[in-house]
Enzyme design. Sequence first.
Site, short mmCIF file in Angstrom:
data_model
loop_
_atom_site.label_atom_id
_atom_site.label_comp_id
_atom_site.label_asym_id
_atom_site.label_seq_id
_atom_site.Cartn_x
_atom_site.Cartn_y
_atom_site.Cartn_z
CB SER A 175 -1.02 0.11 1.25
OG SER A 175 -1.91 -1.12 1.09
NE ARG A 177 -10.86 -5.49 -7.00
CZ ARG A 177 -9.70 -5.56 -6.15
NH1 ARG A 177 -8.46 -5.79 -6.79
NH2 ARG A 177 -9.62 -4.74 -5.09
CE LYS A 187 -10.18 -6.12 -0.03
NZ LYS A 187 -9.44 -4.96 0.05
NE ARG A 234 -2.41 5.07 0.80
CZ ARG A 234 -3.07 3.78 0.38
NH1 ARG A 234 -2.40 2.68 0.00
NH2 ARG A 234 -4.32 3.85 0.49
CB SER A 248 -13.00 1.30 0.83
OG SER A 248 -12.23 1.51 -0.39
CG ASP A 269 -5.70 -6.27 1.87
OD1 ASP A 269 -6.88 -6.77 1.21
OD2 ASP A 269 -4.93 -5.38 1.69
CD GLN A 315 -8.53 -0.34 -3.11
OE1 GLN A 315 -9.67 -0.57 -3.76
NE2 GLN A 315 -7.65 -1.10 -3.12
NE ARG A 370 -3.73 -9.44 -0.07
CZ ARG A 370 -2.47 -8.88 0.06
NH1 ARG A 370 -1.41 -9.98 0.90
NH2 ARG A 370 -2.14 -7.80 0.10
#
Length: 447
Positions: free
Chosen positions: A27, A129, A352, A31, A174, A325, A176, A399
């Site tokens: 993450s 998604r 996801k 960024r 979220s 996650d 996001q 995952r």
Amino acid sequence: MEIGGTLIAGPAKGPLKGDIVVPGDKSMSHRSVMLASLADGVTEIHGFLPGDDNVATAQMFIDMGVKIEWLNSEKTALRLFGVGLHGLQKPEKMLDAGNAGTCVRLMTGILAGQNFESTVTGDASLCKRPMQRVADPVRKMGATVTGKDGGNLLPITISGGKLKAIHHVSEVASAQVKSCVLLAGLYADGVTYVNEPKPTRDHTERMLPLFGQPVDVALDGTISIFPNNRLTAPEGVVDIPADPSSACFFAVAASLVEGSDVTLKSIGINPRRDGWRRVMADMGADLSLENEANVGEEPVADVRVRSGGLHGMHVDANDVPDAIDEFPVIFAAAALADGKFVLEDAEELRVKESDRISAMANALTAAGADLDEQPDGVIIRGLSSLKGGADVDALGDHRIAMAMAVAAQRAEGEIRIHNAAAIATSFPNFVALAQSIGMNVRWQDEV
């Protein structure tokens, strides 16, 4: 989503032992590249995760005129020559986010502030998604978003420009969505406010001040940003801590395999990313923190994990966003714990890289687990071991593949995990690190 690639995993041949360093936080890697590209000046980043998802983010900015120098062959260190908030160039081709949901959703906020039109696409999985959750708020700020299903599915085309500030009340917890709105707020006229139903990971709020942009978080949780109209490169190196989501796979494996003692070095323990450790502690895991410190604005520590008797529990709803996650591998832990494990209020898992509730329920059931899939979670009744000889499908979700490799360490025989190649999106050296502590996992084509 990468279809193909088969992992052969488990059972473990003995206790798992050793100290390991997992890759940098996924993450924060996203960024750091975004903010460094939009800053004035040169930013050096160390600890970058060179998985496919993060490389896709870097490539997007290269396609819009940002110069990036890789400082080592592993691509864990890089130097970015920022072009400023308004220095991005219209891309000559469609921007490709690959499998990276974080990339495309955060980029929606950034692209909404540009004075050109751009189109973003992704792989087959990402194109399924939902994007409406980020399209709607940037439309309210003045951007135009079009695409499949009214802009809810990729590819989407974003036409931006000068935005107006809004007060966005998110319907979903979220990070996001929150980050998309805050990044769009860098280009807005006035103060942009965001409220969310539960607190989510706050890497954007922590990282923006490093680049000279204050962020206010009120006592009631309201997050606000008044744009400086300029980001500036930090004076020192931006260091990325090790990824807690990656660490969790080995923490669960060490908890499950008798006699194990594994130390995960310099893991991010930001409370908004530490839900996995709280859930595992509530399950009875033997976890301890050593060498606590700070890396930039982020708290880190070595996490020592020793095997212990895991038991079922009812997950606290407040921990769900902070462990979202990590639940696939926590499901694996629950399938081999003593008693009943209950997760509710986790519908977000269904949108996801795959429907992770259904994907893990199907994979664990194929391996002999006892569970019931629920609309918003799962009920799992733990067993002493899983059955060997099973074939499971990771559905191209990294995952799911890694979670089943962990579960297989307590199986009665080897499990074949198909469509596991997507591990490269977030954890390219997962198999090598797993082998280094004694996990029984290999690619099918390994000698």
